[in-house]
Design a protein around this motif. Structure first.
Motif, PDB file in Angstrom:
ATOM      1  N   GLY A  74       0.811  -1.210   0.000  1.00 53.81           N
ATOM      2  CA  GLY A  74       0.000   0.000   0.000  1.00 53.81           C
ATOM      3  C   GLY A  74       0.841   1.255   0.000  1.00 53.81           C
ATOM      4  N   ASN A  75       1.913   1.215   0.767  1.00 47.94           N
ATOM      5  CA  ASN A  75       2.804   2.378   0.836  1.00 47.94           C
ATOM      6  C   ASN A  75       3.531   2.583  -0.484  1.00 47.94           C
ATOM      7  OD1 ASN A  75       3.901   4.522   2.448  1.00 47.94           O
ATOM      8  ND2 ASN A  75       5.818   3.398   2.532  1.00 47.94           N
ATOM      9  N   THR A  76       3.969   1.501  -1.109  1.00 46.27           N
ATOM     10  CA  THR A  76       4.630   1.593  -2.412  1.00 46.27           C
ATOM     11  C   THR A  76       3.680   2.176  -3.453  1.00 46.27           C
ATOM     12  OG1 THR A  76       6.016  -0.320  -1.901  1.00 46.27           O
ATOM     13  CG2 THR A  76       5.810   0.290  -4.209  1.00 46.27           C
ATOM     14  N   PHE A  77       2.429   1.711  -3.435  1.00 47.65           N
ATOM     15  CA  PHE A  77       1.425   2.255  -4.349  1.00 47.65           C
ATOM     16  C   PHE A  77       1.274   3.759  -4.154  1.00 47.65           C
ATOM     17  CE2 PHE A  77      -2.959   3.824  -4.177  1.00 47.65           C
ATOM     18  CZ  PHE A  77      -3.250   3.860  -5.532  1.00 47.65           C
ATOM     19  N   LEU A  78       1.196   4.186  -2.898  1.00 44.43           N
ATOM     20  CA  LEU A  78       0.989   5.601  -2.592  1.00 44.43           C
ATOM     21  C   LEU A  78       2.150   6.458  -3.076  1.00 44.43           C
ATOM     22  CD1 LEU A  78      -0.872   7.620  -1.214  1.00 44.43           C
ATOM     23  CD2 LEU A  78       0.329   7.176   0.920  1.00 44.43           C
ATOM     24  N   ILE A  79       3.370   5.989  -2.876  1.00 45.04           N
ATOM     25  CA  ILE A  79       4.553   6.727  -3.325  1.00 45.04           C
ATOM     26  C   ILE A  79       4.552   6.847  -4.845  1.00 45.04           C
ATOM     27  CG2 ILE A  79       7.076   6.616  -3.504  1.00 45.04           C
ATOM     28  CD1 ILE A  79       7.064   5.271  -0.722  1.00 45.04           C
ATOM     29  N   ASN A  80       4.285   5.742  -5.544  1.00 46.71           N
ATOM     30  CA  ASN A  80       4.283   5.760  -7.007  1.00 46.71           C
ATOM     31  C   ASN A  80       3.212   6.695  -7.556  1.00 46.71           C
ATOM     32  OD1 ASN A  80       6.403   3.917  -7.213  1.00 46.71           O
ATOM     33  ND2 ASN A  80       5.055   2.149  -7.337  1.00 46.71           N
ATOM     34  N   LEU A  81       2.002   6.642  -6.985  1.00 43.93           N
ATOM     35  CA  LEU A  81       0.912   7.486  -7.464  1.00 43.93           C
ATOM     36  C   LEU A  81       1.204   8.960  -7.190  1.00 43.93           C
ATOM     37  CD1 LEU A  81      -1.888   7.781  -8.719  1.00 43.93           C
ATOM     38  CD2 LEU A  81      -2.868   7.446  -6.433  1.00 43.93           C
ATOM     39  N   THR A  82       1.718   9.257  -5.995  1.00 48.61           N
ATOM     40  CA  THR A  82       2.044  10.639  -5.649  1.00 48.61           C
ATOM     41  C   THR A  82       3.065  11.220  -6.621  1.00 48.61           C
ATOM     42  OG1 THR A  82       1.574  10.280  -3.297  1.00 48.61           O
ATOM     43  CG2 THR A  82       3.015  12.136  -3.856  1.00 48.61           C
ATOM     44  N   ASN A  83       4.130  10.477  -6.859  1.00 53.42           N
ATOM     45  CA  ASN A  83       5.181  10.961  -7.770  1.00 53.42           C
ATOM     46  C   ASN A  83       4.631  11.186  -9.178  1.00 53.42           C
ATOM     47  OD1 ASN A  83       7.092  10.914  -5.731  1.00 53.42           O
ATOM     48  ND2 ASN A  83       7.829   8.865  -6.235  1.00 53.42           N
ATOM     49  N   LEU A 125       1.459  11.903 -10.053  1.00 57.87           N
ATOM     50  CA  LEU A 125       0.564  13.060 -10.071  1.00 57.87           C
ATOM     51  C   LEU A 125       1.346  14.371 -10.004  1.00 57.87           C
ATOM     52  CD1 LEU A 125      -2.264  11.749  -7.711  1.00 57.87           C
ATOM     53  CD2 LEU A 125      -2.372  12.013 -10.191  1.00 57.87           C
ATOM     54  N   LEU A 126       2.409  14.396  -9.226  1.00 58.62           N
ATOM     55  CA  LEU A 126       3.239  15.596  -9.140  1.00 58.62           C
ATOM     56  C   LEU A 126       3.876  15.916 -10.488  1.00 58.62           C
ATOM     57  CD1 LEU A 126       4.967  15.035  -5.669  1.00 58.62           C
ATOM     58  CD2 LEU A 126       3.170  16.701  -6.215  1.00 58.62           C
ATOM     59  N   LYS A 127       4.323  14.881 -11.203  1.00 58.68           N
ATOM     60  CA  LYS A 127       4.924  15.087 -12.519  1.00 58.68           C
ATOM     61  C   LYS A 127       3.901  15.593 -13.529  1.00 58.68           C
ATOM     62  CE  LYS A 127       8.669  11.697 -12.099  1.00 58.68           C
ATOM     63  NZ  LYS A 127       9.206  10.402 -12.578  1.00 58.68           N
ATOM     64  N   GLN A 128       2.618  15.313 -13.267  1.00 55.61           N
ATOM     65  CA  GLN A 128       1.543  15.796 -14.145  1.00 55.61           C
ATOM     66  C   GLN A 128       1.024  17.160 -13.691  1.00 55.61           C
ATOM     67  OE1 GLN A 128       0.590  14.023 -16.919  1.00 55.61           O
ATOM     68  NE2 GLN A 128       2.233  12.600 -16.389  1.00 55.61           N
ATOM     69  N   ASN A 129       1.790  17.800 -12.789  1.00 51.96           N
ATOM     70  CA  ASN A 129       1.484  19.156 -12.297  1.00 51.96           C
ATOM     71  C   ASN A 129       0.218  19.236 -11.441  1.00 51.96           C
ATOM     72  OD1 ASN A 129       3.744  20.381 -13.611  1.00 51.96           O
ATOM     73  ND2 ASN A 129       2.615  20.280 -15.555  1.00 51.96           N
ATOM     74  N   HIS A 130      -0.078  18.147 -10.769  1.00 48.98           N
ATOM     75  CA  HIS A 130      -1.160  18.177  -9.787  1.00 48.98           C
ATOM     76  C   HIS A 130      -0.556  18.332  -8.391  1.00 48.98           C
ATOM     77  CE1 HIS A 130      -4.192  17.120 -12.734  1.00 48.98           C
ATOM     78  NE2 HIS A 130      -3.386  16.164 -13.181  1.00 48.98           N
ATOM     79  N   GLU A 131      -1.350  18.849  -7.471  1.00 49.15           N
ATOM     80  CA  GLU A 131      -0.885  19.026  -6.101  1.00 49.15           C
ATOM     81  C   GLU A 131      -1.395  17.872  -5.242  1.00 49.15           C
ATOM     82  OE1 GLU A 131      -0.971  22.372  -2.487  1.00 49.15           O
ATOM     83  OE2 GLU A 131      -1.951  22.780  -4.418  1.00 49.15           O
ATOM     84  N   VAL A 132      -0.529  17.325  -4.421  1.00 46.67           N
ATOM     85  CA  VAL A 132      -0.878  16.188  -3.569  1.00 46.67           C
ATOM     86  C   VAL A 132      -0.550  16.515  -2.118  1.00 46.67           C
ATOM     87  CG1 VAL A 132      -0.517  13.730  -3.117  1.00 46.67           C
ATOM     88  CG2 VAL A 132      -0.341  14.589  -5.458  1.00 46.67           C
ATOM     89  N   VAL A 133      -1.502  16.301  -1.229  1.00 48.39           N
ATOM     90  CA  VAL A 133      -1.274  16.463   0.208  1.00 48.39           C
ATOM     91  C   VAL A 133      -1.610  15.141   0.898  1.00 48.39           C
ATOM     92  CG1 VAL A 133      -1.696  18.950   0.207  1.00 48.39           C
ATOM     93  CG2 VAL A 133      -3.609  17.375   0.554  1.00 48.39           C
TER      94      VAL A 133
END
Length: 301
Positions: free
Chosen positions: A3-12, A14-22
Motif C-alpha cells: 500500500g505504501n509503495t502504491f501511494l509513493i508511485n501514485l504521488t510521484n 501526479l506531481l509530474k503531471q502538475n497536480h498538487e498532492v497532500v
C-alpha cells in the motif's frame, strides 16, 4: 508494504503531471480524497472515513471521495474487516478494487459496479525491469525464488514447505533449487532452501534477476506486489488459482496446486522460452496503473 509503495508511485506520478498532492485533511480546497486504509486501528492510517466525514461536513462539502479496496477477511483469515470496510465505504462517492476477485467479495455486501471499478496494480519499471537479465541456459539448475515481507502463513508457506521437502530427492535437487527472500513464520525452518533477509527496491530487483523462475503460493491475496516485481524482472511464474493471482499471472506462467507442484515445475521449465518472451511485454506497471487513476479522477471531476 504494498500500500505504501502504491501511494509513493501514485504521488510521484501526479506531481509530474502538475497536480498538487497532500497527505492530510488540513486544506479546505481538496478536490479528490483517496481513502487507502480506513481501518481505525491501522498504524499506517493518517486519516480514516470518520475524519473524511467531518471534513465534508465542516470544511469542504464539494470534495469527492474515492475508496481503494485492497483488503478483506479472506486474505488473512480475520473476522470483521469486510464489515469495517463497508462501514468506511459510506463516505465514498466511488470505489476502486485491485482485482475482480476482490470486487466479487464486496459485491455480495451491496457494492455496485455503477460506482465502482477494478484497477489492477503495477510496480515501478524503472526499478523492476529486465535490464541485465539473462535467460536460463537449460544446462544449469533451474533456480526458483519467491519473496515476501509478511510472514503470515497464508502468503504460501504450505507451498514453500512442500517445495522444500521435494528437494530431499536428489533427482529433483540436481535439477532445481529454491530460494526464499524475506521473513518467515516463527519456528518455521527450511531444510533445503536458501534463505535471505528481506530486500527492497533496486537491491531486490538485482537479486531477482539472478533466478530463472518464480513461485507464489499466496492464498486469497487481492493483488500484491511480489509476483508483479518478479514478472517485470523476467521470471515466469508458478501461481495458485487463488485470490487475484490469476488476473496478474495468467499468460505469464503456469497454475499449480500442492498435488501437482513437481509436475508443473517441469512443465514451466519445458516451456520456459515461451513465457520468458511473453514477459518482455508484461503490462502491469505503476505508470499504467497511475494513468488509470488519473483518468478516473478527471472523469469524476
Amino acid at each position: 508494504g504494498g500500500g505504501n509503495t502504491f501511494l509513493i508511485n501514485l504521488t510521484n506520478f501526479l506531481l509530474k503531471q502538475n497536480h498538487e498532492v497532500v497527505n492530510n485533511l488540513n486544506d479546505d480546497d481538496i478536490d479528490i480524497i483517496l481513502l487507502i486504509n480506513p481501518l481505525p486501528d491501522s498504524e499506517h492510517s493518517t486519516f480514516n472515513h470518520l475524519d473524511i466525514i467531518k471534513y465534508l461536513k465542516y470544511k469542504n462539502k464539494n470534495a469527492l471521495v474515492v475508496h481503494r479496496f485492497n483488503e478483506c477477511d479472506e486474505r488473512k483469515g480475520t473476522k470483521g474487516v469486510n464489515r469495517k470496510l463497508m462501514d468506511a465505504n459510506r463516505s465514498a462517492d466511488f470505489s476502486i478494487f485491485v482485482s475482480e476477485w476482490l470486487f466479487g467479495i464486496f459485491e455480495k455486501y451491496g457494492i455496485s459496479n455503477k460506482n465502482a471499478r477494478t484497477i489492477l496494480g503495477g510496480s515501478d519499471k524503472k526499478i523492476f525491469n529486465q535490464m541485465g537479465k539473462s535467460s536460463w541456459n537449460k544446462n544449469d539448475k533451474f533456480k526458483i525464488v519467491t519473496h515476501h515481507w509478511s510472514s503470515n502463513w497464508m502468503k504460501g508457506f504450505d507451498t514453500y514447505k512442500k517445495l522444500d521437502l521435494l528437494l530431499n530427492d536428489k533427482k529433483i535437487s540436481n535439477k532445481i533449487s529454491f530460494t526464499y527472500i524475506g521473513n518467515v513464520p516463527e519456528k518455521f525452518f527450511f531444510q533445503n532452501t536458501e534463505l535471505f533477509p528481506p530486500l527492497e527496491g533496486k537491491f531486490l530487483s538485482d537479486k531477482l534477476k539472478e533466478f530463472d523462475g518464480y513461485i507464489t503460493g499466496s492464498i486469497n491475496e487481492p493483488s500484491g506486489n511480489h509476483h508483479v516485481e518478479a514478472a517485470l524482472t523476467g521470471l515466469p511464474i508458478l501461481y495458485l488459482n487463488s485470490g487475484g493471482m490469476p488476473e496478474y499471472c495468467r499468460e505469464y506462467g503456469i497454475e499449480f496446486n500442492l498435488e501437482n507442484l513437481e509436475e508443473k515445475i517441469y512443465e514451466l521449465m519445458n516451456d520456459y522460452d515461451n513465457y520468458f518472451y511473453k514477459l518482455k511485454n508484461y503490462r502491469f506497471t505503476s505508470d499504467e496503473t497511475n494513468r488509470e487513476y488519473l483518468k478516473l479522477f478527471e472523469d469524476l471531476i
